[in-house]
Design a protein around this motif. Structure first.
Motif, PDB file in Angstrom:
ATOM      1  N   UNK A 165       0.841  -1.199   0.000  1.00  0.00           N
ATOM      2  CA  UNK A 165       0.000   0.000   0.000  1.00  0.00           C
ATOM      3  C   UNK A 165       0.882   1.256   0.000  1.00  0.00           C
ATOM      4  N   UNK A 166       0.425   2.345  -0.594  1.00  0.00           N
ATOM      5  CA  UNK A 166      -0.889   2.547  -1.235  1.00  0.00           C
ATOM      6  C   UNK A 166      -0.957   1.958  -2.641  1.00  0.00           C
ATOM      7  N   UNK A 167      -2.193   1.782  -3.119  1.00  0.00           N
ATOM      8  CA  UNK A 167      -2.449   1.364  -4.501  1.00  0.00           C
ATOM      9  C   UNK A 167      -3.177   2.511  -5.199  1.00  0.00           C
TER      10      UNK A 167
ATOM     11  N   UNK B 158      -7.465   8.800  -9.377  1.00  0.00           N
ATOM     12  CA  UNK B 158      -8.807   9.162  -8.903  1.00  0.00           C
ATOM     13  C   UNK B 158      -9.074   8.681  -7.474  1.00  0.00           C
ATOM     14  N   UNK B 159      -8.576   7.489  -7.161  1.00  0.00           N
ATOM     15  CA  UNK B 159      -8.774   6.909  -5.832  1.00  0.00           C
ATOM     16  C   UNK B 159      -7.477   6.225  -5.403  1.00  0.00           C
ATOM     17  N   UNK B 160      -7.364   5.975  -4.099  1.00  0.00           N
ATOM     18  CA  UNK B 160      -6.217   5.251  -3.546  1.00  0.00           C
ATOM     19  C   UNK B 160      -6.689   4.269  -2.485  1.00  0.00           C
ATOM     20  N   UNK B 161      -6.125   3.090  -2.508  1.00  0.00           N
ATOM     21  CA  UNK B 161      -6.285   2.172  -1.379  1.00  0.00           C
ATOM     22  C   UNK B 161      -5.090   2.430  -0.466  1.00  0.00           C
ATOM     23  N   UNK B 162      -5.337   2.844   0.764  1.00  0.00           N
ATOM     24  CA  UNK B 162      -4.251   3.301   1.638  1.00  0.00           C
ATOM     25  C   UNK B 162      -4.306   2.633   3.001  1.00  0.00           C
ATOM     26  N   UNK B 163      -3.245   2.838   3.767  1.00  0.00           N
ATOM     27  CA  UNK B 163      -3.233   2.537   5.203  1.00  0.00           C
ATOM     28  C   UNK B 163      -2.963   3.850   5.923  1.00  0.00           C
TER      29      UNK B 163
ATOM     30  N   UNK C 297      -7.021   0.471   7.019  1.00  0.00           N
ATOM     31  CA  UNK C 297      -6.978   0.168   5.587  1.00  0.00           C
ATOM     32  C   UNK C 297      -8.304   0.569   4.973  1.00  0.00           C
ATOM     33  N   UNK C 298      -8.248   1.483   3.984  1.00  0.00           N
ATOM     34  CA  UNK C 298      -9.497   1.991   3.407  1.00  0.00           C
ATOM     35  C   UNK C 298      -9.257   2.577   2.024  1.00  0.00           C
ATOM     36  N   UNK C 299     -10.368   2.787   1.305  1.00  0.00           N
ATOM     37  CA  UNK C 299     -10.333   3.475   0.017  1.00  0.00           C
ATOM     38  C   UNK C 299     -10.600   4.954   0.253  1.00  0.00           C
ATOM     39  N   UNK C 300      -9.801   5.824  -0.376  1.00  0.00           N
ATOM     40  CA  UNK C 300     -10.009   7.261  -0.263  1.00  0.00           C
ATOM     41  C   UNK C 300     -10.066   7.872  -1.660  1.00  0.00           C
ATOM     42  N   UNK C 301     -10.747   8.997  -1.750  1.00  0.00           N
ATOM     43  CA  UNK C 301     -10.848   9.739  -3.004  1.00  0.00           C
ATOM     44  C   UNK C 301      -9.789  10.834  -3.035  1.00  0.00           C
ATOM     45  N   UNK C 302      -9.229  11.086  -4.207  1.00  0.00           N
ATOM     46  CA  UNK C 302      -8.270  12.182  -4.347  1.00  0.00           C
ATOM     47  C   UNK C 302      -8.979  13.517  -4.540  1.00  0.00           C
TER      48      UNK C 302
END
Length: 356
Positions: free
Chosen positions: A196-198, A209-214, A231-236
């Motif tokens: 991570x991140x992805x 557009x989005x990231x899978x982050x810690x 661990x979650x998906x976030x929007x840029x």
């Protein structure tokens, strides 16, 4: 004649004194010789030896192995030992959860000294588990038979109810209680940190557009201190790139979807959003053995452990128009797996999508 008489009288006066002195010398010599020739017996080193480091006369019996009496399920003391330390503990059930009180003693010479004590709350499936150090104000040994038997008294303060407790303890050890201290801890960097991140570019325009982050949060208020990784998906760009939830009158609002689902009757929420796929708790030394993923009803255990596919539903604003889409992913904390499997964005603005 007078001179001889005086000499004779002088000799007659000192002779008894000399006899007394000689007698004293003989007696002292005999005593010293007796002590020096006595056999000195050194205690043999033996694992069964009872070490004299007791510092209490309080009566402690085998019945003190029971901490809290109960007709069918009493709370009892349990213990383990290794070459360097002894650990004793008891676990108290609380509804579906439990609290374990642990006391660790270091071996110092042939005796023991208190090293630390802590309380572990096991939240299981409905709450967050937690470790909190405890203060031990007094500790007394009644009997310490090396790696065989340990009895005494502990006086400590519960860090949550702030009450002071006095507990007698009695533990008998066998070879089965000997443990090897494990250093095979789960660390976040080894598990998911390198994955991570992805970055996710939904419409392949070169813009993320989005990231899978810690998301790392350091907790310094607790003792021991720890790191929390969410661990979650976030929007840029939350205004243009939205993560959708089913419409509800109140939170928490979920963000995971499983087939079949549709984008109808969904919207983006900003508060009370259940956005954590899982949360990893990583404790400071020497508590790394308690590191764990939350993996319960507070996250998405029921979604992530079934056989269905998992999706995020999204909506993107492009050129003043809105497009629905999805992100398919896989996540497994037990195997340290996280990956984006596929993405989709409808080519038609304002057109709802569905996955069957």
């Amino acid at each position: 004649m007078n001179t001889l008489i005086h000499k004779s009288l002088f000799l007659y006066q000192i002779t008894p004194l000399m006899h007394i002195r000689y007698l004293l010398i003989l007696v002292l010599s005999a005593i010293l010789f007796s002590c020096s020739s006595a056999e000195i017996i050194e205690p043999e080193e033996d694992s069964d030896l009872i070490i004299n480091c007791s510092n209490t006369n309080v009566n402690i019996s085998e019945g003190d192995n029971i901490v809290i009496p109960h007709a069918t399920n009493p709370v009892i003391w349990e213990g383990t030992y290794n070459d360097n330390s002894v650990k004793i503990s008891y676990t108290k059930p609380i509804a579906t959860e439990s609290e374990t009180f642990t006391f660790i003693f270091e071996k110092e010479g042939n005796c023991l000294k208190i090293a630390r004590a802590f309380k572990f709350y096991d939240g299981k499936q409905v709450d967050v588990s937690a470790i909190t150090e405890m203060n031990v104000s007094e500790f007394y040994i009644k009997e310490w038979e090396v790696d065989k038997k340990f009895t005494g008294i502990l006086i400590y303060t519960d860090p949550h109810d702030k009450q002071e407790y006095s507990r007698k303890f009695w533990l008998d050890f066998t070879e089965e209680n000997k443990e090897t201290e494990s250093t095979n801890y789960t660390l976040f960097d080894d598990c998911l940190g390198s994955k991570l991140p992805i970055d996710i570019d939904i419409n392949t325009d070169g813009v993320i557009d989005f990231k899978m982050i810690s998301e790392k949060v350091r907790d310094v208020g607790n003792i021991p201190q720890f790191n929390r990784y969410v661990i979650k998906l976030v929007s840029t760009n939350e205004n243009e790139n939205q993560i959708l939830s089913p419409r509800k009158n109140e939170g928490p609002y979920t963000v995971l979807f499983e087939p079949p689902f549709t984008s109808e009757n969904t919207r983006q929420y900003f508060n009370e959003v259940k956005n954590a796929l899982d949360i990893f708790y990583e404790f400071d030394t020497p508590y790394q053995s308690f590191n764990y993923f939350l993996n319960n009803k507070l996250t998405y255990k029921e979604f992530l452990e079934n056989e269905k596919e998992n999706y995020f539903l999204i909506k993107m604003g492009l050129d003043d128009k809105e497009y629905y889409g999805w992100i398919q992913f896989t996540f497994n904390s037990a195997t340290c797996t996280v990956a984006i499997l596929d993405t989709y964005l409808s080519p038609n603005p304002d057109e709802h999508i569905s996955v069957n």
